[in-house]
Design an enzyme around this catalytic site. Structure first.
Site, PDB file in Angstrom:
ATOM      1  N   HIS A  45       0.856  -1.387   0.058  1.00 42.97           N
ATOM      2  CA  HIS A  45      -0.152   0.007   0.017  1.00 42.97           C
ATOM      3  C   HIS A  45       0.769   1.235   0.019  1.00 42.97           C
ATOM      4  O   HIS A  45       0.499   2.151  -0.750  1.00 42.97           O
ATOM      5  CB  HIS A  45      -0.811   0.184   1.307  1.00 42.97           C
ATOM      6  CG  HIS A  45      -2.020  -0.902   0.940  1.00 42.97           C
ATOM      7  ND1 HIS A  45      -1.944  -2.304   1.401  1.00 42.97           N
ATOM      8  CD2 HIS A  45      -3.259  -0.667   0.651  1.00 42.97           C
ATOM      9  CE1 HIS A  45      -3.071  -2.866   0.801  1.00 42.97           C
ATOM     10  NE2 HIS A  45      -3.843  -2.008   0.677  1.00 42.97           N
ATOM     11  N   ILE A  46       1.732   1.154   0.610  1.00 36.47           N
ATOM     12  CA  ILE A  46       2.809   2.434   0.827  1.00 36.47           C
ATOM     13  C   ILE A  46       3.831   2.575  -0.344  1.00 36.47           C
ATOM     14  O   ILE A  46       3.858   3.494  -1.014  1.00 36.47           O
ATOM     15  CB  ILE A  46       3.471   2.669   2.345  1.00 36.47           C
ATOM     16  CG1 ILE A  46       2.350   2.695   3.348  1.00 36.47           C
ATOM     17  CG2 ILE A  46       4.268   3.777   2.427  1.00 36.47           C
ATOM     18  CD1 ILE A  46       2.697   2.699   4.780  1.00 36.47           C
ATOM     19  N   GLU A  63      11.789   1.848  20.731  1.00 34.71           N
ATOM     20  CA  GLU A  63      11.214   3.242  21.033  1.00 34.71           C
ATOM     21  C   GLU A  63      10.643   3.516  22.190  1.00 34.71           C
ATOM     22  O   GLU A  63      10.214   2.687  23.147  1.00 34.71           O
ATOM     23  CB  GLU A  63      10.022   3.437  19.838  1.00 34.71           C
ATOM     24  CG  GLU A  63      10.480   3.073  18.326  1.00 34.71           C
ATOM     25  CD  GLU A  63       9.367   3.200  17.235  1.00 34.71           C
ATOM     26  OE1 GLU A  63       8.373   3.521  17.709  1.00 34.71           O
ATOM     27  OE2 GLU A  63       9.765   3.076  16.115  1.00 34.71           O
ATOM     28  N   ALA A  82      10.747   4.036   6.981  1.00 33.22           N
ATOM     29  CA  ALA A  82       9.639   4.388   7.834  1.00 33.22           C
ATOM     30  C   ALA A  82       8.785   3.250   8.010  1.00 33.22           C
ATOM     31  O   ALA A  82       7.586   3.556   7.757  1.00 33.22           O
ATOM     32  CB  ALA A  82       8.900   5.802   6.967  1.00 33.22           C
ATOM     33  N   SER A  83       9.190   2.084   7.923  1.00 33.55           N
ATOM     34  CA  SER A  83       8.505   0.806   7.990  1.00 33.55           C
ATOM     35  C   SER A  83       8.522   0.284   9.428  1.00 33.55           C
ATOM     36  O   SER A  83       7.538   0.620  10.206  1.00 33.55           O
ATOM     37  CB  SER A  83       9.102  -0.396   7.078  1.00 33.55           C
ATOM     38  OG  SER A  83      10.188  -0.428   7.395  1.00 33.55           O
ATOM     39  N   HIS A 101       8.630   8.274  14.855  1.00 33.33           N
ATOM     40  CA  HIS A 101       7.612   7.424  14.333  1.00 33.33           C
ATOM     41  C   HIS A 101       6.074   8.076  13.801  1.00 33.33           C
ATOM     42  O   HIS A 101       5.237   7.808  14.620  1.00 33.33           O
ATOM     43  CB  HIS A 101       7.137   6.339  15.331  1.00 33.33           C
ATOM     44  CG  HIS A 101       6.479   4.995  14.731  1.00 33.33           C
ATOM     45  ND1 HIS A 101       6.753   3.749  15.217  1.00 33.33           N
ATOM     46  CD2 HIS A 101       5.821   5.003  13.637  1.00 33.33           C
ATOM     47  CE1 HIS A 101       6.190   2.912  14.596  1.00 33.33           C
ATOM     48  NE2 HIS A 101       5.446   3.658  13.517  1.00 33.33           N
ATOM     49  N   ILE A 102       6.253   9.136  13.109  1.00 31.68           N
ATOM     50  CA  ILE A 102       5.044  10.233  12.739  1.00 31.68           C
ATOM     51  C   ILE A 102       4.670   9.971  11.082  1.00 31.68           C
ATOM     52  O   ILE A 102       4.202  10.748  10.766  1.00 31.68           O
ATOM     53  CB  ILE A 102       5.216  11.609  13.083  1.00 31.68           C
ATOM     54  CG1 ILE A 102       6.895  12.047  12.834  1.00 31.68           C
ATOM     55  CG2 ILE A 102       4.962  11.786  14.849  1.00 31.68           C
ATOM     56  CD1 ILE A 102       7.160  12.273  11.415  1.00 31.68           C
ATOM     57  N   GLY A 103       5.580   8.828  10.762  1.00 31.93           N
ATOM     58  CA  GLY A 103       5.315   8.724   9.036  1.00 31.93           C
ATOM     59  C   GLY A 103       3.801   8.797   8.737  1.00 31.93           C
ATOM     60  O   GLY A 103       3.531   9.432   7.984  1.00 31.93           O
ATOM     61  N   GLY A 104       2.794   8.161   9.572  1.00 33.55           N
ATOM     62  CA  GLY A 104       1.503   8.282   9.239  1.00 33.55           C
ATOM     63  C   GLY A 104       0.627   9.106  10.379  1.00 33.55           C
ATOM     64  O   GLY A 104      -0.563   9.048  10.181  1.00 33.55           O
TER      65      GLY A 104
HETATM   66  P1  NAI Z   1       1.514  -3.546   2.942  1.00 35.87           P
HETATM   67  O1  NAI Z   1       1.073  -4.850   3.802  1.00 35.87           O
HETATM   68  O2  NAI Z   1       0.634  -3.232   2.012  1.00 35.87           O
HETATM   69  O3  NAI Z   1       2.840  -3.749   2.027  1.00 35.87           O
HETATM   70  C1  NAI Z   1       3.870  -4.457   2.607  1.00 35.87           C
HETATM   71  C2  NAI Z   1       4.524  -5.294   1.373  1.00 35.87           C
HETATM   72  O4  NAI Z   1       5.895  -5.790   1.721  1.00 35.87           O
HETATM   73  C3  NAI Z   1       3.713  -6.402   0.382  1.00 35.87           C
HETATM   74  O5  NAI Z   1       3.584  -6.132  -0.720  1.00 35.87           O
HETATM   75  C4  NAI Z   1       4.580  -7.775   0.916  1.00 35.87           C
HETATM   76  O6  NAI Z   1       4.510  -8.528  -0.101  1.00 35.87           O
HETATM   77  C5  NAI Z   1       6.094  -7.048   1.095  1.00 35.87           C
HETATM   78  N1  NAI Z   1       6.725  -7.884   1.697  1.00 35.87           N
HETATM   79  C6  NAI Z   1       6.638  -8.689   2.857  1.00 35.87           C
HETATM   80  N2  NAI Z   1       7.653  -9.135   3.347  1.00 35.87           N
HETATM   81  C7  NAI Z   1       8.741  -8.817   2.437  1.00 35.87           C
HETATM   82  C8  NAI Z   1      10.199  -9.406   2.208  1.00 35.87           C
HETATM   83  N3  NAI Z   1      10.639 -10.191   3.145  1.00 35.87           N
HETATM   84  N4  NAI Z   1      10.882  -8.701   1.135  1.00 35.87           N
HETATM   85  C9  NAI Z   1      10.294  -7.892   0.329  1.00 35.87           C
HETATM   86  N5  NAI Z   1       8.829  -7.474   0.343  1.00 35.87           N
HETATM   87  C10 NAI Z   1       8.215  -8.205   1.502  1.00 35.87           C
HETATM   88  O7  NAI Z   1       2.087  -2.710   4.120  1.00 35.87           O
HETATM   89  P2  NAI Z   1       1.901  -0.983   4.124  1.00 35.87           P
HETATM   90  O8  NAI Z   1       0.574  -0.540   4.657  1.00 35.87           O
HETATM   91  O9  NAI Z   1       2.501  -0.636   2.931  1.00 35.87           O
HETATM   92  O10 NAI Z   1       2.968  -0.852   5.289  1.00 35.87           O
HETATM   93  C11 NAI Z   1       4.434  -1.038   5.127  1.00 35.87           C
HETATM   94  C12 NAI Z   1       5.058  -0.748   6.291  1.00 35.87           C
HETATM   95  O11 NAI Z   1       5.129   0.643   7.113  1.00 35.87           O
HETATM   96  C13 NAI Z   1       4.631  -1.743   7.473  1.00 35.87           C
HETATM   97  O12 NAI Z   1       5.694  -2.240   8.242  1.00 35.87           O
HETATM   98  C14 NAI Z   1       3.847  -0.754   8.485  1.00 35.87           C
HETATM   99  O13 NAI Z   1       4.007  -1.115   9.810  1.00 35.87           O
HETATM  100  C15 NAI Z   1       4.724   0.724   8.335  1.00 35.87           C
HETATM  101  N6  NAI Z   1       3.970   1.645   8.732  1.00 35.87           N
HETATM  102  C16 NAI Z   1       4.695   2.705   9.229  1.00 35.87           C
HETATM  103  C17 NAI Z   1       4.017   3.970   9.471  1.00 35.87           C
HETATM  104  C18 NAI Z   1       4.668   4.947  10.186  1.00 35.87           C
HETATM  105  O14 NAI Z   1       4.130   5.688  11.128  1.00 35.87           O
HETATM  106  N7  NAI Z   1       6.007   5.174   9.858  1.00 35.87           N
HETATM  107  C19 NAI Z   1       2.728   4.120   9.286  1.00 35.87           C
HETATM  108  C20 NAI Z   1       1.925   3.065   8.444  1.00 35.87           C
HETATM  109  C21 NAI Z   1       2.595   1.932   8.293  1.00 35.87           C
END
Ligand code: NAI
Length: 412
Positions: A162-163, A270, A239-240, A293-296
């Site tokens: 998604h991101i 954190e 930012a993951s 941790h304010i990315g979102g």
């Molecule tokens: P998502 O589930 O839509 O996308 C994650 C992608 O990573 C998927 O396409 C998946 O197939 C892929 N993936 C999984 N394991 C993998 C690996 N070993 N190697 C390569 N690709 C792999 O998740 P979304 O919504 O895009 O979120 C991504 C990250 O961002 C999550 O860790 C989430 O917790 C984090 N996040 C951080 C925020 C912040 O405030 N910094 C706010 C929102 C999300």
């Protein structure tokens, strides 16, 4: 004992805690719910217990702990909305055992993360974090040296979900070349191209940005060997999740100049709250952007979360749909115009479904539609019927008497 939770809308009490965005209450009002109690903060346990005892729907964020104990006593509660991403503050098993679906908003803040990441890529390519730090200290490093446009540079996205996909679309609008790596086969958006593997992505990218979930496979997936594969002077954005990068190695690589700069929003450890001290090996490095941790965390994301979770609660309450519930069999239901809808939540033990069907045939009700989903512990069957009011009353009583029944609701 089964709970009788079939009420007219104006009797359904909604409890929204922790300053949930006004968009949630607006959604409930627009859907005809008038009994809404709003609190700015999380409640002390006793008050929470009292409020929960009256509530049919509750909305919380991350600070309210809904333990098995509290849930047992919340006799009227039909559903829980976590107006955030995580759901670990709710005892999901206990909620499932009680027949209470729990909803959250896993993707409402993805755009906010994507915007920040693209902004950080531009800042890093221009060397802004270090220049900003120098200016604050009275320095004046007026030079084009090491400063680059984003246009034409290669952005490597690890985790094209998604991101990651949104980052790619925005970066392409700036003229960046986008490559990505994902463990799943992903349809690329725009001109983005899948890299052959992670190593190739690391070798080709001017900026690497991480958007993977926290899993055993992503734990320190960016460590010393991966950092060594990056182009000299390339930048890293995380930012993951904090566990994805070995921050000690990253700090060493930034110090040595192999990594040109970094932007890090998430950390292996954190602080628990805003009053706690934050420590990281990356502290004090001028070309590293650190954010808490304010990315979102934007007001727009909060509004979207309010809308998303409120709409899931409303849909469950009005129509019985449990699509995207985190602890419950998922059923997406059509409207039930012209029929009365029975929702029957039961322990997933042999014989319940045949007893349910037996009730309808015994009482002579005409079944217009039936939907069933089961989880290992809980079964959820929805039956639309055409029947007289007397038949409907008898059906409800009979359904509640079936052994293994957790809850029954009727939606007229
Ligand atoms: P998502 O589930 O839509 O996308 C994650 C992608 O990573 C998927 O396409 C998946 O197939 C892929 N993936 C999984 N394991 C993998 C690996 N070993 N190697 C390569 N690709 C792999 O998740 P979304 O919504 O895009 O979120 C991504 C990250 O961002 C999550 O860790 C989430 O917790 C984090 N996040 C951080 C925020 C912040 O405030 N910094 C706010 C929102 C999300």
């Amino acid at each position: 004992m089964a709970h009788k939770t079939s009420f007219p809308k104006h009797e359904i009490r909604v409890l929204l805690l922790e300053g949930i965005s006004a968009s949630a209450a607006q959604s409930f009002r627009a859907a005809g719910y008038s009994q809404i109690r709003l609190f700015d903060k999380s409640l002390p346990e006793e008050q929470l217990r009292e409020e929960l005892a009256q509530a049919h729907l509750v909305g919380i964020r991350s600070r309210t702990q809904l333990t098995a104990d509290l849930l047992q006593e919340a006799r009227r509660l039909i559903s829980i909305g976590c107006f955030c991403i995580g759901t670990s503050q709710v005892d999901l098993d206990a909620a499932e055992d009680l027949g209470i679906p729990v909803f959250n908003a896993p993707y409402s803040n993805t755009r906010s993360v994507a915007e920040l990441v693209v902004a950080e890529a531009i800042m890093l390519l221009r060397g802004i974090p270090a220049k900003n730090a120098q200016c604050h200290k009275g320095g004046w490093a007026k030079s084009a040296s090491g400063s680059h446009e984003a246009r034409g540079k290669t952005l490597g996205i690890v985790g094209y979900g998604h991101i990651g996909t949104q980052v790619g679309v925005i970066a392409e609008a700036l003229g960046m070349q986008v490559i990505f790596h994902d463990i799943e086969t992903k349809l690329s958006l725009g001109n983005a191209r899948a890299a052959a593997n992670l190593d190739e992505l690391l070798q080709r990218s001017d900026v690497v940005t991480l958007h993977v979930p926290e899993t055993p496979a992503t734990r320190e997936m960016i460590g010393a060997p991966q950092i060594a594969m990056m182009k000299p002077g390339a930048h890293l954005i995380n930012a993951s999740r904090g566990t994805v990068v070995d921050v000690d190695c990253l700090a060493d690589a930034v110090r040595s100049g192999h990594v040109g700069g970094a932007a890090v929003d998430v950390f292996p450890v954190e602080p628990k709250g805003n009053d706690d001290v934050f420590q990281t090996p990356l502290a004090g490095l001028d070309n590293v952007l650190l954010t808490p941790h304010i990315g979102g965390s934007t007001l727009e994301a909060q509004d979207n979360i309010g809308l998303e979770v409120a709409s899931k609660l409303i849909r469950y309450s009005d129509n019985g749909s449990t699509l995207s519930a985190v602890n419950f069999p998922e059923v997406s239901l059509p409207e039930h115009t012209g029929s009365t809808r029975f929702l029957h939540i039961h322990r997933n033990v042999p014989g319940v479904l045949s007893r349910v069907n037996d009730v309808f045939s015994r009482l002579g009700a005409n079944i217009d539609g039936q939907f069933l989903r089961t989880h290992p512990k809980v079964g959820y069957v929805v039956i639309d019927v055409s029947a007289s009011q007397t038949q409907l009353d008898d059906i409800r009583t009979a359904l509640m008497e079936i052994p293994g029944t957790l809850r029954t609701r009727v939606l007229y």
